[in-house]
Design an enzyme around this catalytic site. Structure first.
Site, mmCIF file in Angstrom:
data_model
loop_
_atom_site.group_PDB
_atom_site.id
_atom_site.type_symbol
_atom_site.label_atom_id
_atom_site.label_comp_id
_atom_site.label_asym_id
_atom_site.label_seq_id
_atom_site.Cartn_x
_atom_site.Cartn_y
_atom_site.Cartn_z
ATOM 1 N N GLU A 125 0.823 -1.198 0.000
ATOM 2 C CA GLU A 125 0.000 0.000 0.000
ATOM 3 C C GLU A 125 0.859 1.250 0.000
ATOM 4 O O GLU A 125 1.972 1.253 0.532
ATOM 5 C CB GLU A 125 -0.883 0.036 1.254
ATOM 6 C CG GLU A 125 -1.820 -1.134 1.392
ATOM 7 C CD GLU A 125 -2.538 -1.134 2.732
ATOM 8 O OE1 GLU A 125 -2.260 -0.236 3.555
ATOM 9 O OE2 GLU A 125 -3.365 -2.029 2.960
ATOM 10 N N CYS A 145 5.609 -7.410 7.445
ATOM 11 C CA CYS A 145 6.564 -6.885 8.418
ATOM 12 C C CYS A 145 6.883 -7.974 9.429
ATOM 13 O O CYS A 145 6.055 -8.844 9.705
ATOM 14 C CB CYS A 145 5.978 -5.663 9.125
ATOM 15 S SG CYS A 145 7.160 -4.780 10.183
ATOM 16 N N CYS A 152 -0.184 -2.148 15.544
ATOM 17 C CA CYS A 152 -0.065 -1.862 14.106
ATOM 18 C C CYS A 152 -0.709 -2.975 13.299
ATOM 19 O O CYS A 152 -0.414 -4.159 13.510
ATOM 20 C CB CYS A 152 1.408 -1.719 13.727
ATOM 21 S SG CYS A 152 1.687 -1.463 11.955
ATOM 22 N N GLY A 201 6.273 -2.385 6.579
ATOM 23 C CA GLY A 201 7.650 -2.838 6.701
ATOM 24 C C GLY A 201 8.521 -1.938 7.559
ATOM 25 O O GLY A 201 8.150 -0.819 7.910
ATOM 26 N N GLU A 202 9.694 -2.445 7.896
ATOM 27 C CA GLU A 202 10.723 -1.713 8.645
ATOM 28 C C GLU A 202 11.826 -1.318 7.665
ATOM 29 O O GLU A 202 12.594 -2.160 7.196
ATOM 30 C CB GLU A 202 11.282 -2.590 9.764
ATOM 31 C CG GLU A 202 12.580 -2.095 10.395
ATOM 32 C CD GLU A 202 12.524 -0.656 10.894
ATOM 33 O OE1 GLU A 202 13.297 0.174 10.366
ATOM 34 O OE2 GLU A 202 11.718 -0.360 11.794
ATOM 35 N N SER A 233 11.246 6.500 8.802
ATOM 36 C CA SER A 233 10.766 6.124 10.129
ATOM 37 C C SER A 233 11.221 4.714 10.465
ATOM 38 O O SER A 233 11.094 3.801 9.650
ATOM 39 C CB SER A 233 9.234 6.194 10.179
ATOM 40 O OG SER A 233 8.751 5.751 11.429
ATOM 41 N N SER A 255 9.688 5.482 15.872
ATOM 42 C CA SER A 255 8.417 4.985 16.405
ATOM 43 C C SER A 255 8.641 4.594 17.862
ATOM 44 O O SER A 255 8.989 3.455 18.163
ATOM 45 C CB SER A 255 7.934 3.782 15.584
ATOM 46 O OG SER A 255 7.604 4.173 14.268
ATOM 47 N N HIS A 257 6.528 5.406 21.092
ATOM 48 C CA HIS A 257 5.248 4.886 21.575
ATOM 49 C C HIS A 257 5.198 4.491 23.049
ATOM 50 O O HIS A 257 4.111 4.199 23.566
ATOM 51 C CB HIS A 257 4.775 3.706 20.718
ATOM 52 C CG HIS A 257 4.763 3.991 19.258
ATOM 53 N ND1 HIS A 257 4.109 5.082 18.718
ATOM 54 C CD2 HIS A 257 5.363 3.343 18.211
ATOM 55 C CE1 HIS A 257 4.279 5.086 17.410
ATOM 56 N NE2 HIS A 257 5.045 4.061 17.083
ATOM 57 N N ASN A 332 -5.537 4.925 15.221
ATOM 58 C CA ASN A 332 -6.499 4.700 14.141
ATOM 59 C C ASN A 332 -6.996 3.259 14.258
ATOM 60 O O ASN A 332 -6.280 2.330 13.891
ATOM 61 C CB ASN A 332 -5.822 4.934 12.784
ATOM 62 C CG ASN A 332 -6.815 5.271 11.696
ATOM 63 O OD1 ASN A 332 -8.024 5.198 11.899
ATOM 64 N ND2 ASN A 332 -6.301 5.633 10.532
ATOM 65 N N CYS A 375 -2.096 1.769 8.168
ATOM 66 C CA CYS A 375 -1.218 0.920 7.372
ATOM 67 C C CYS A 375 -1.662 -0.536 7.392
ATOM 68 O O CYS A 375 -1.898 -1.119 8.435
ATOM 69 C CB CYS A 375 0.208 1.045 7.908
ATOM 70 S SG CYS A 375 1.401 0.118 6.966
#
Length: 400
Positions: A125, A145, A152, A201-202, A233, A255, A257, A332, A375
């Site tokens: 995406e 991922c 996520c 993905g990372e 990121s 990231s 968090h 989200n 995502c």
């Protein structure tokens, strides 16, 4: 609702992808460096003395003009164009689904063919987010991922393979195609002004391809997006953070968090390998970080999990001495998640405390919620469709 903590041995770190990239019989030139393009020209018989000029022509047509086939490249001789068309393409990923939100956010599901086997083609995406003063494109770096971040949606999808540099650059080119955003745009403006590597993905687990792609995207003779408008990121692949600053030189986002290792181990399991202290030291060592080039710390706001004022106070303490801004992200929601978004009043209190401590603390405006723009959601939803429904989506995307 507080999710159950995984056992300590559930850590998921870098894994070998399940599959490797298999190029089509006629490979695309998208994503190749100038030296690699020169090599390909040599393979089809272009004389060494001509290669530099021909590479510049190809670069201009592919990345500045957005040519979708070699026939459009009229400054290149017909003979060379014919040879190029016989052996190569300038194909992008195929748009198989497009969703447009009420707020203008656009989300594309892109198919990445694997050789000639359509059944093994994979999908990723990318999302375009228009704002008053910019247009940001969120780009993916992997199919799936490996990190299993618990909040996520992409974390629910297995890692299949890394994307190539061409597939990463191709997402930017698809966006410009769909938005009519190439050099011949009548008003001379650009709709895609910023790139964020925040999709599936990372990025730092696909370092070489991401580096090569971003160097192409930032090249002034082609796509030409300034490196200060490109943000990479990472969830905290510490060994590659400083390397990214040295070899890519784009803006960095972390990231984060959570402010305590115990919670971050749950939210971002990679933390068990690279804990907060090591991660923040890598940020302090990041080349070029300054007040004008601040590191962004992303912090998703999860109700009753990480949104207390004590969390805000510790966040400020942890970031002392780092040129930073904190991007607060209202969660989200996605189907099946155990998390809820923090109450808006609590988000504002959290933001106000950080701001009063001297840090910029913008709250990201939720975008595209009516099209599942978090995502990985469009990919998951389309995977549930029947073959007939998927064909209908593809036809709609191609004729839109």
């Amino acid at each position: 609702m507080q999710p159950t903590t995984e056992p300590h041995n559930a850590i998921l770190v870098e894994k070998t992808p399940l599959e490797t990239y298999v190029p089509p019989a006629k490979p695309s030139l998208i994503g190749l460096s100038r030296n690699e393009l020169a090599d390909r020209l040599g393979e089809i018989g272009v004389a060494p003395a001509q290669r530099k000029m021909r590479v510049q022509q190809l670069w201009h047509w592919m990345y500045f003009r957005g040519a979708q086939n070699f026939d459009e490249m009229t400054s290149i001789s017909k003979g060379i164009r014919a040879e190029l068309a016989q052996h190569f393409t300038v194909d992008r990923p195929e748009v198989v689904a497009e969703q447009i939100s009420n707020d203008g956010t656009r989300k594309w599901l892109l198919r990445l063919p694997s050789g000639d086997n359509v059944e093994k083609a994979h999908e990723v995406e990318c999302v375009y987010i228009p704002e008053t003063d910019r247009g940001t494109l969120c780009v993916s770096s992997q199919v799936g991922c490996t990190l299993n971040c618990s909040f996520c949606h992409t974390g629910t999808q297995r890692l299949v393979r890394n994307l190539t540099a061409g597939e990463i650059v191709g997402q930017v080119m698809v966006a410009r195609d769909r938005l009519n955003d190439w050099a011949d745009r009548e008003d001379g403006t650009r709709r895609v002004t910023n790139i964020v590597m925040m999709g599936m993905g990372e990025p730092l687990y696909n370092f070489d391809a991401v580096r090569d792609a971003l160097l192409i995207v930032g090249d002034n003779e082609g796509i030409g997006i300034s490196r200060r408008r490109i943000t990479l990121s990472t969830s905290g692949v510490v060994p590659n953070i400083v390397r990214a600053g040295e070899e890519i030189g784009v803006m960095l986002a972390i990231s984060l968090h959570a402010v305590r290792d115990e919670l971050r181990n749950e939210l971002v399991p990679l933390n068990r390998k690279y804990p907060i202290k090591e991660l923040l030291q890598a940020c302090r060592d990041y080349p070029g970080a300054s007040n004008a080039r601040r590191i962004t710390f992303e912090y998703v706001m999860l109700k009753g999990v990480n949104d207390s004022l004590d969390d805000a106070k510790l966040l400020v303490k942890l970031l002392k001495g780092i040129h930073a801004k904190i991007n607060l992200i209202p969660f989200n929601p996605w189907p099946g998640t155990a998390y809820e978004c923090s109450d808006w009043d609590q988000i504002e209190k959290f933001s106000e405390y950080i701001f009063n401590a001297g840090y910029s603390s913008p709250v990201r405006t939720p975008r595209g919620r009516d099209i599942l723009a978090a995502c990985g959601q469009l990919k998951s939803e389309t995977e549930k469709l029947s073959a007939r429904e998927r064909q209908t989506l593809r036809a709609m995307a191609m004729t839109d």
